[in-house]
Structure formats: structure tokens, C-alpha cells
Write a protein that holds these residues in place. Structure first.
Motif, short mmCIF file in Angstrom:
data_model
loop_
_atom_site.label_atom_id
_atom_site.label_comp_id
_atom_site.label_asym_id
_atom_site.label_seq_id
_atom_site.Cartn_x
_atom_site.Cartn_y
_atom_site.Cartn_z
N VAL A 295 0.86 -1.18 0.00
CA VAL A 295 0.00 0.00 0.00
C VAL A 295 0.90 1.23 0.00
CG1 VAL A 295 -1.89 -1.14 1.23
CG2 VAL A 295 -0.17 0.12 2.51
N SER A 296 0.31 2.38 -0.33
CA SER A 296 1.08 3.61 -0.26
C SER A 296 0.19 4.75 0.18
CB SER A 296 1.71 3.93 -1.63
OG SER A 296 0.71 4.12 -2.59
N ALA A 297 0.84 5.79 0.68
CA ALA A 297 0.15 7.01 1.11
C ALA A 297 1.01 8.19 0.69
CB ALA A 297 -0.05 7.00 2.62
N ILE A 298 0.36 9.29 0.37
CA ILE A 298 1.05 10.50 -0.05
C ILE A 298 0.63 11.64 0.87
CG2 ILE A 298 1.33 12.19 -1.91
CD1 ILE A 298 0.77 9.89 -3.86
N GLY A 299 1.61 12.46 1.26
CA GLY A 299 1.32 13.58 2.13
C GLY A 299 2.44 14.59 2.09
N PRO A 300 2.40 15.58 2.98
CA PRO A 300 3.41 16.63 2.99
C PRO A 300 4.78 16.10 3.40
CG PRO A 300 1.93 16.88 4.85
CD PRO A 300 1.38 15.78 4.00
N ALA A 301 5.81 16.55 2.72
CA ALA A 301 7.17 16.11 3.01
C ALA A 301 7.62 16.54 4.40
CB ALA A 301 8.14 16.65 1.95
N ALA A 302 7.00 17.55 4.95
CA ALA A 302 7.36 18.01 6.29
C ALA A 302 6.90 17.06 7.38
CB ALA A 302 6.76 19.40 6.53
#
Length: 59
Positions: A32-39
Motif C-alpha cells: 500500500v502507499s500514502a502521499i502527504g506533505p514532506a514536512a
């Protein structure tokens, strides 16, 4: 990652202001994967692990 999951491989790929976290369950190969803010990479990792737990429970 939690003893109930066993071994989980986690990978981070940064793309500008975003980070993609992929989590693979070593025993089954479910990914699975998730994407979000690099911070906030640890928050994105928590989301990916939660998605992995949900994916494994639906099998």
C-alpha cells in the motif's frame, strides 16, 4: 511496526513538497502507499501502516 504485522518494508520517495510512503508486508507481499506533505513523513508512514493493516484484514 507492531508485532501483529511481522516484518514490514517501508520506503519513502520525496517529490517536491510531497512524500510517498510505500509499505510492503514481507510475508504476503501486500503493498500500500500514502502521499502527504514532506514536512510530516512519520504521519504519512502512520497512514500507510494503517492502510496496510486494513488491507491485510480484508484478505
Amino acid at each position: 511496526m507492531g508485532p501483529e504485522l511481522g516484518e514490514v518494508i517501508v520506503e519513502f520517495v520525496r517529490n517536491g513538497p510531497y512524500v510517498k510512503c510505500s509499505a510492503v508486508h514481507a510475508a504476503t507481499g501486500v503493498e500500500v502507499s500514502a502521499i502527504g506533505p514532506a514536512a510530516e513523513p512519520r504521519a504519512v508512514e502512520r497512514v500507510a501502516i494503517a492502510k496496510l493493516k486494513r488491507a491485510l484484514s480484508q484478505r
